[in-house]
Design a protein around this motif. Sequence first.
Motif, PDB file in Angstrom:
ATOM      1  N   ALA A 178      13.680  17.641   0.203  1.00 52.88           N
ATOM      2  CA  ALA A 178      14.280  18.408   1.292  1.00 52.88           C
ATOM      3  C   ALA A 178      15.337  17.586   2.013  1.00 52.88           C
ATOM      4  CB  ALA A 178      13.193  18.860   2.267  1.00 52.88           C
ATOM      5  N   MET A 179      15.063  16.296   2.219  1.00 55.12           N
ATOM      6  CA  MET A 179      16.039  15.440   2.890  1.00 55.12           C
ATOM      7  C   MET A 179      17.307  15.294   2.059  1.00 55.12           C
ATOM      8  SD  MET A 179      15.007  14.709   5.846  1.00 55.12           S
ATOM      9  CE  MET A 179      14.432  16.415   5.750  1.00 55.12           C
ATOM     10  N   GLY A 222      11.128  13.487  14.352  1.00 53.82           N
ATOM     11  CA  GLY A 222       9.861  12.829  14.107  1.00 53.82           C
ATOM     12  C   GLY A 222       8.834  13.701  13.423  1.00 53.82           C
ATOM     13  N   PHE A 223       8.753  14.975  13.833  1.00 50.06           N
ATOM     14  CA  PHE A 223       7.739  15.876  13.278  1.00 50.06           C
ATOM     15  C   PHE A 223       8.384  17.219  12.952  1.00 50.06           C
ATOM     16  CE2 PHE A 223       5.428  13.053  16.188  1.00 50.06           C
ATOM     17  CZ  PHE A 223       4.447  12.557  15.342  1.00 50.06           C
ATOM     18  N   LEU A 224       8.309  17.612  11.705  1.00 49.64           N
ATOM     19  CA  LEU A 224       8.732  18.948  11.309  1.00 49.64           C
ATOM     20  C   LEU A 224       7.733  19.404  10.248  1.00 49.64           C
ATOM     21  CD1 LEU A 224      12.360  20.188  10.686  1.00 49.64           C
ATOM     22  CD2 LEU A 224      10.400  21.084   9.422  1.00 49.64           C
ATOM     23  N   GLY A 225       6.844  20.322  10.646  1.00 46.03           N
ATOM     24  CA  GLY A 225       5.771  20.724   9.747  1.00 46.03           C
ATOM     25  C   GLY A 225       5.551  22.226   9.755  1.00 46.03           C
ATOM     26  N   VAL A 226       5.014  22.733   8.644  1.00 41.82           N
ATOM     27  CA  VAL A 226       4.768  24.151   8.458  1.00 41.82           C
ATOM     28  C   VAL A 226       3.326  24.343   8.014  1.00 41.82           C
ATOM     29  CG1 VAL A 226       5.481  26.254   7.233  1.00 41.82           C
ATOM     30  CG2 VAL A 226       7.176  24.470   7.753  1.00 41.82           C
ATOM     31  N   ALA A 243       0.827  -1.204   0.000  1.00 40.74           N
ATOM     32  CA  ALA A 243       0.000   0.000   0.000  1.00 40.74           C
ATOM     33  C   ALA A 243       0.861   1.254   0.000  1.00 40.74           C
ATOM     34  CB  ALA A 243      -0.930   0.008   1.213  1.00 40.74           C
ATOM     35  N   MET A 244       1.941   1.247   0.807  1.00 45.27           N
ATOM     36  CA  MET A 244       2.801   2.433   0.906  1.00 45.27           C
ATOM     37  C   MET A 244       4.100   2.050   1.582  1.00 45.27           C
ATOM     38  SD  MET A 244       3.071   5.721   0.292  1.00 45.27           S
ATOM     39  CE  MET A 244       1.356   6.157  -0.063  1.00 45.27           C
ATOM     40  N   ASP A 245       5.202   2.669   1.140  1.00 48.91           N
ATOM     41  CA  ASP A 245       6.483   2.520   1.822  1.00 48.91           C
ATOM     42  C   ASP A 245       6.772   3.773   2.641  1.00 48.91           C
ATOM     43  OD1 ASP A 245       6.927   0.022   0.834  1.00 48.91           O
ATOM     44  OD2 ASP A 245       8.584   0.564  -0.488  1.00 48.91           O
ATOM     45  N   LEU A 246       7.338   3.569   3.831  1.00 47.00           N
ATOM     46  CA  LEU A 246       7.729   4.640   4.736  1.00 47.00           C
ATOM     47  C   LEU A 246       9.247   4.672   4.797  1.00 47.00           C
ATOM     48  CD1 LEU A 246       5.297   3.628   7.651  1.00 47.00           C
ATOM     49  CD2 LEU A 246       4.765   4.999   5.613  1.00 47.00           C
ATOM     50  N   LEU A 247       9.834   5.853   4.587  1.00 46.61           N
ATOM     51  CA  LEU A 247      11.282   5.980   4.473  1.00 46.61           C
ATOM     52  C   LEU A 247      11.878   6.670   5.697  1.00 46.61           C
ATOM     53  CD1 LEU A 247      11.494   7.250   0.768  1.00 46.61           C
ATOM     54  CD2 LEU A 247      11.291   4.898   1.600  1.00 46.61           C
ATOM     55  N   MET A 248      13.046   6.198   6.093  1.00 50.55           N
ATOM     56  CA  MET A 248      13.827   6.848   7.141  1.00 50.55           C
ATOM     57  C   MET A 248      15.147   7.303   6.546  1.00 50.55           C
ATOM     58  SD  MET A 248      11.995   6.811   9.934  1.00 50.55           S
ATOM     59  CE  MET A 248      13.298   7.500  10.960  1.00 50.55           C
ATOM     60  N   TYR A 249      15.488   8.565   6.790  1.00 45.90           N
ATOM     61  CA  TYR A 249      16.721   9.157   6.293  1.00 45.90           C
ATOM     62  C   TYR A 249      17.728   9.319   7.429  1.00 45.90           C
ATOM     63  CZ  TYR A 249      14.677  10.560   1.791  1.00 45.90           C
ATOM     64  OH  TYR A 249      14.108  10.571   0.548  1.00 45.90           O
ATOM     65  N   GLU A 250      18.969   8.968   7.170  1.00 42.11           N
ATOM     66  CA  GLU A 250      20.040   9.265   8.116  1.00 42.11           C
ATOM     67  C   GLU A 250      20.557  10.671   7.854  1.00 42.11           C
ATOM     68  OE1 GLU A 250      23.544   6.558   9.474  1.00 42.11           O
ATOM     69  OE2 GLU A 250      24.347   7.874   7.909  1.00 42.11           O
ATOM     70  N   LEU A 251      20.706  11.448   8.939  1.00 39.22           N
ATOM     71  CA  LEU A 251      21.245  12.801   8.850  1.00 39.22           C
ATOM     72  C   LEU A 251      22.377  12.956   9.853  1.00 39.22           C
ATOM     73  CD1 LEU A 251      17.959  14.935   8.769  1.00 39.22           C
ATOM     74  CD2 LEU A 251      19.526  14.571   6.863  1.00 39.22           C
ATOM     75  N   GLY A 258      12.107  10.949   9.915  1.00 41.03           N
ATOM     76  CA  GLY A 258      10.989  10.220   9.341  1.00 41.03           C
ATOM     77  C   GLY A 258      10.161   9.580  10.436  1.00 41.03           C
ATOM     78  N   TRP A 259       9.202   8.730   9.950  1.00 38.08           N
ATOM     79  CA  TRP A 259       9.157   8.281   8.574  1.00 38.08           C
ATOM     80  C   TRP A 259       8.599   9.349   7.618  1.00 38.08           C
ATOM     81  CZ3 TRP A 259       4.127   8.710   7.302  1.00 38.08           C
ATOM     82  CH2 TRP A 259       3.169   8.438   8.267  1.00 38.08           C
ATOM     83  N   ILE A 260       8.944   9.190   6.328  1.00 36.73           N
ATOM     84  CA  ILE A 260       8.440  10.044   5.259  1.00 36.73           C
ATOM     85  C   ILE A 260       7.834   9.142   4.190  1.00 36.73           C
ATOM     86  CG2 ILE A 260       9.074  11.697   3.462  1.00 36.73           C
ATOM     87  CD1 ILE A 260      11.363  12.603   5.306  1.00 36.73           C
ATOM     88  N   LEU A 261       6.631   9.478   3.751  1.00 34.98           N
ATOM     89  CA  LEU A 261       5.979   8.690   2.714  1.00 34.98           C
ATOM     90  C   LEU A 261       6.812   8.706   1.443  1.00 34.98           C
ATOM     91  CD1 LEU A 261       2.292   9.958   3.100  1.00 34.98           C
ATOM     92  CD2 LEU A 261       3.244   7.818   3.978  1.00 34.98           C
ATOM     93  N   GLU A 262       6.894   7.583   0.767  1.00 34.52           N
ATOM     94  CA  GLU A 262       7.642   7.527  -0.484  1.00 34.52           C
ATOM     95  C   GLU A 262       7.061   8.470  -1.535  1.00 34.52           C
ATOM     96  OE1 GLU A 262       7.430   3.807  -2.535  1.00 34.52           O
ATOM     97  OE2 GLU A 262       5.344   3.460  -1.997  1.00 34.52           O
ATOM     98  N   THR A 263       5.783   8.824  -1.399  1.00 31.16           N
ATOM     99  CA  THR A 263       5.110   9.697  -2.367  1.00 31.16           C
ATOM    100  C   THR A 263       5.240  11.182  -2.035  1.00 31.16           C
ATOM    101  OG1 THR A 263       3.058   9.397  -1.116  1.00 31.16           O
ATOM    102  CG2 THR A 263       3.422   7.943  -3.005  1.00 31.16           C
TER     103      THR A 263
END
Length: 374
Positions: free
Chosen positions: A355-356, A307-311, A167-175, A343-348
């Motif tokens: 940004a990542m 975990g959460f960064l939103g505008v 249904a959907m992939d959730l991505l985690m980015y290393e920073l 993340g997670w960040i939706l693949e879509t």
Amino acid sequence: MSVVVRPVSGWRDRREFVDLPYRLHSTSGVWVPPLRLERHIFLMRSQNAYFTHGDAQLFLAWRDGRVVGRISAQYDDNFNAFHGNRWGMFGFLEFEDAADILPPMLEAAEIWLRAHGRDHMIGPMDFGMNDESGVQIEGFERMPFIKQPWHPPYYAVRCEEAGLAKAMDLLMYELVISDRSKILPVVFKLAEKVEPRHGIKIRRMSRRSLRRDMDAFAEVYNEAWSENWGFVPYSEKDLDVYAQEMQLVFDRNWYMVAETESGETAAIAITIPDINQVLMRMQGRLLPFGWWHFLRKGRTIDRVRVGFLGVKNEFQHTGVAAALYVEHFDTASRVRQKWGEMGWILETNRNMNRAMEAMGGRVVRRFRVYGRDL
């Protein structure tokens, strides 16, 4: 012997449900044992805000008198009302590596969901998307961060064998948030203009203001994430419980609010020091010495989960997201935590994935949410 799936009933079954992943994953070397007490509390209807707007049933799979798998079936009225659908979910997925375990567990979840009027099922998630979600399909060698699941590779194989569809992939980015050289220069230029041009300043939350700031967080979250697949708005009761949980991992350095001169919330960032590094030492117990590791967590934790960064939509043009990114890098230059995962960040989600990349991030984990019509 064939597998028999039965609803969890009583304390002994609940204990078997909680204990199964300890038996399955304790030798992995990277799986982090959660506190058993916390897991029991999380499953209690009287303690988990999920049950104010949803319902669930837990199941155990038995073979020859021993537990070989577990699953939950649940639905969220808030999710259904927001999306205008009748979807249900499954979660808490754990099972031994045998082909005949998962299919009857999924069947039990489906029967329960159909009996409660659901017509589609997605998962796994425990209980919602902001808890542990998805089956891990990449990054098995890495120790999970807070609220990340960990599964051995056979989980995804068995899910696909059982006929579940992606249904959907959730991505985690290393920073590496102490290395400013990895950020594209345009990010700094945008950040520099936020206060002089738009009058937006970044402040830190405090323990005393945390519950009030959770209202500001929900205001941003319920707007900025509302177009995301799987989104569920936070309720007042959700925020009460969430604020209590945050007190256990609160670190003023990483909890940020961006506000206008009039005090309006423009954006928010909640980054959590990774308590999993401490839980790994506690081995699922407060006693006899687990509490000591928890009290010394400040000396142990060197990584964070963004975990959460939103505008808010009306402030998307201001560059406030860039200012929050830069603030993370500045913070890392003066505290113990120097890197983490975002993340997670939706693949879509093209904007966040781009940004990542601009921040020098790289995908290191992928979790897959599956779906099936009922």
